[in-house]
Design a protein around this motif. Structure first.
Motif, mmCIF file in Angstrom:
data_model
loop_
_atom_site.group_PDB
_atom_site.id
_atom_site.type_symbol
_atom_site.label_atom_id
_atom_site.label_comp_id
_atom_site.label_asym_id
_atom_site.label_seq_id
_atom_site.Cartn_x
_atom_site.Cartn_y
_atom_site.Cartn_z
ATOM 1 N N VAL A 150 0.470 -1.822 0.031
ATOM 2 C CA VAL A 150 0.167 0.117 -0.164
ATOM 3 C C VAL A 150 1.250 1.524 0.626
ATOM 4 O O VAL A 150 1.483 1.512 0.800
ATOM 5 N N ARG A 151 0.530 1.877 -1.336
ATOM 6 C CA ARG A 151 1.333 3.204 -1.276
ATOM 7 C C ARG A 151 0.582 4.297 -0.349
ATOM 8 O O ARG A 151 -0.458 4.562 -0.853
ATOM 9 N N PHE A 152 1.283 5.385 0.667
ATOM 10 C CA PHE A 152 0.901 6.088 0.698
ATOM 11 C C PHE A 152 1.196 7.544 0.404
ATOM 12 O O PHE A 152 2.185 7.649 0.197
ATOM 13 N N LEU A 153 0.574 8.439 0.383
ATOM 14 C CA LEU A 153 0.511 9.847 -0.833
ATOM 15 C C LEU A 153 0.387 11.273 0.418
ATOM 16 O O LEU A 153 -1.215 10.480 0.887
ATOM 17 N N MET A 154 1.132 11.549 1.334
ATOM 18 C CA MET A 154 0.954 12.417 2.047
ATOM 19 C C MET A 154 1.398 13.931 2.565
ATOM 20 O O MET A 154 1.607 14.275 1.526
ATOM 21 N N THR A 155 -0.338 14.005 2.169
ATOM 22 C CA THR A 155 -0.594 15.796 2.781
ATOM 23 C C THR A 155 -1.200 16.297 3.338
ATOM 24 O O THR A 155 -0.945 15.960 4.256
ATOM 25 N N SER A 156 -0.941 18.125 3.631
ATOM 26 C CA SER A 156 -1.831 18.719 4.741
ATOM 27 C C SER A 156 -2.651 19.700 3.788
ATOM 28 O O SER A 156 -2.415 20.594 3.088
ATOM 29 N N ASP A 157 -3.821 20.606 4.325
ATOM 30 C CA ASP A 157 -4.307 21.141 4.328
ATOM 31 C C ASP A 157 -4.193 21.900 5.285
ATOM 32 O O ASP A 157 -4.581 23.308 4.318
ATOM 33 N N ASP A 158 -3.089 22.363 5.868
ATOM 34 C CA ASP A 158 -3.157 23.756 6.642
ATOM 35 C C ASP A 158 -1.286 23.521 7.112
ATOM 36 O O ASP A 158 -0.715 24.402 6.363
ATOM 37 N N VAL A 159 -1.219 22.543 8.071
ATOM 38 C CA VAL A 159 -0.168 23.378 8.123
ATOM 39 C C VAL A 159 1.428 21.825 8.644
ATOM 40 O O VAL A 159 0.240 20.749 8.028
ATOM 41 N N ILE A 160 1.686 21.780 9.159
ATOM 42 C CA ILE A 160 2.803 20.169 8.811
ATOM 43 C C ILE A 160 2.166 19.734 10.013
ATOM 44 O O ILE A 160 1.918 20.169 11.425
ATOM 45 N N HIS A 161 1.466 18.437 9.967
ATOM 46 C CA HIS A 161 1.629 17.109 10.204
ATOM 47 C C HIS A 161 2.400 15.881 10.433
ATOM 48 O O HIS A 161 3.112 16.143 9.287
ATOM 49 N N SER A 162 2.534 15.305 11.022
ATOM 50 C CA SER A 162 3.128 13.691 10.526
ATOM 51 C C SER A 162 2.218 12.709 10.846
ATOM 52 O O SER A 162 1.847 11.980 12.262
ATOM 53 N N TRP A 163 2.103 12.065 10.122
ATOM 54 C CA TRP A 163 1.636 10.522 9.845
ATOM 55 C C TRP A 163 2.081 9.413 10.792
ATOM 56 O O TRP A 163 3.277 8.700 9.841
ATOM 57 N N TRP A 164 2.045 8.349 11.789
ATOM 58 C CA TRP A 164 3.073 8.356 12.251
ATOM 59 C C TRP A 164 2.443 6.456 13.010
ATOM 60 O O TRP A 164 1.446 6.914 14.356
#
Lengths: 367, 58
Positions: free
Chosen positions: A173-187
């Protein structure tokens, strides 16, 4: 006062399902590789530490001043200097080889079976199964009474969401990560994925989960007031169970779309709107609509909101520039938007009495 | 020539005999050291690029 209480709880809280001293072995091949690499390098460091500090403490003790030891005064010893330069270089190279091999594996998202777009938002995650018309928002579902300390904390305190990310096992499964507002981190520690979600950029990562189960994590990049209230929950399922879940999701999405062009009754919208309000809006505007002024205005008894439906819709759809209120036009679907606006216009004693239809909202968004 | 290269390599790893250093500093051709140093630094960068490319390929 409410927000103060909110904060004092946050700063001292440790999740009940706390992490152990060491990093987990995890449930993917890569996480196992990372763990073994970590342990190998840890033991190399232990050996070097023992050797260096052992030699140092032995010398300090054996050649101490009280025994009449005299310091040797010499300027240089080229052989020793070359040795203590060369040996660390060799050790570093020996560590870099397996580390590079693991890194290359971690950052190779090619040939994925499934693409999932992960979008961070203040303060929730949005998951979209690319090209499959399945997308949903995953918000904290730990009961407010536990957060307020009025009830004992559950086993997964602050690590529960309403809609977990569901993934099949043994599939890349490939994840494409982005954000709508500030920097988050998916952990998620068990998946060995900790990747920043940066607005305007798309970061890639991937997993191939070996064991079905529920894996929990948190946002790992300080992102504002509710940073500690946007956990990540991943349900890994066998392919069959996943297919079944996926088909249900797809059917629900289609039903949702077909629901846009019919006339909704006030009661239906109120029910739907309350669910959306509690998942999305209540963290700032509070479950009773009281808000936390001045940053988060009260909705209950808000005269401008009750009097001016167009103004109200504009605020929800387009946000308020310069303030904390985000635009929800792309985050929620027209049914949810219509429901939540209708709900806030008619809940907690607000007496607008009007109904906003999903079709109206869809037309507004299309403009 | 060989002495210049040896000194530059010694500087690269940061180990040098004091006697050698004094001889180098009394040399009347500092430019030779500068040119050799730039050349060796370039070689080092190229070596690193080569290693990185190799690592990316394997």
């Amino acid at each position: 006062m409410r927000s103060l209480k909110h904060w004092s709880v946050v700063s001292f809280l440790v999740p009940t399902a706390s992490y152990a001293w060491n990093m987990p072995v995890g449930v993917t091949d890569v996480s196992g590789d990372i763990y073994r690499l970590h342990m190998t390098i840890f033991w190399i460091c232990v050996a070097i530490g023992l050797l260096v500090f052992g030699a140092m403490f032995y010398s300090l003790f054996r050649y101490r001043h009280a025994k009449g030891a005299k310091a040797a005064h010499f300027h240089e010893n080229t052989l020793v200097e070359v040795l203590w330069t060369a040996i660390p270089v060799l050790i570093l190279i020996a560590m870099a080889v397996p580390a590079t091999a693991t890194l290359k594996q971690m950052y190779n998202p090619s040939d994925a079976d499934l693409d999932v777009m992960i979008t961070g938002q203040q303060w929730r995650w949005r998951y979209e199964y690319m090209g499959e018309n399945v997308a949903f928002i995953s918000s904290l579902s730990t009961p407010q009474v536990q957060i307020n300390g009025e009830e004992a904390r559950g086993e997964t305190y602050l690590l529960d969401v309403d809609n977990p990310l569901v993934l099949p096992v043994n599939r890349k499964v490939r994840f494409l990560m982005t954000s709508d507002d500030v920097i988050h981190s998916w952990w998620v520690p068990e998946l060995a994925v900790k990747q920043d979600a940066v607005p305007g950029f798309i970061n890639e990562n991937w997993v191939r989960i070996n064991e079905p189960g529920i894996y929990r994590g948190q946002c790992a990049e300080l992102c504002g007031m509710d940073h500690g209230f946007m956990p990540v929950v991943v349900h890994a399922m066998e392919q069959e169970a996943f297919d079944k879940w996926f088909a249900e999701r797809k059917a629900a999405a289609e039903k949702e779309i077909s629901g846009i062009d019919r006339d909704w009754k006030l009661a239906e919208l109120m029910e739907r709107g309350q669910a959306t309000y509690e998942a999305i809006c209540a963290s700032c505007h509070q479950p009773d609509g009281g808000g936390s002024p001045p940053a988060f205005p009260a909705l209950a008894g808000n005269e401008q909101l009750i009097a001016d439906q167009a103004w109200h819709l504009d605020r929800v759809l387009n946000g308020v520039s310069g303030a904390a209120m985000p635009a929800f036009r792309n985050t929620l679907n027209p049914v949810e938007l219509a429901a939540v606006v209708t709900y806030t216009r008619n809940a907690w004693g607000n007496d607008a009495g009007d109904v906003v239809q999903p079709l109206t909202v869809q037309e507004l968004i299309a403009q | 020539m060989w002495r210049v290269i040896k000194s530059v390599l010694a500087a690269l790893i940061g180990v040098q005999k004091n006697q050698q250093r004094e001889e180098d500093f009394s040399s009347d051709k500092p430019l030779a050291f500068v040119i050799a140093a730039i050349f060796v630094a370039l070689l080092f960068v190229l070596l690193l690029i080569g290693v990185a490319l190799l690592a990316a390929k394997v």
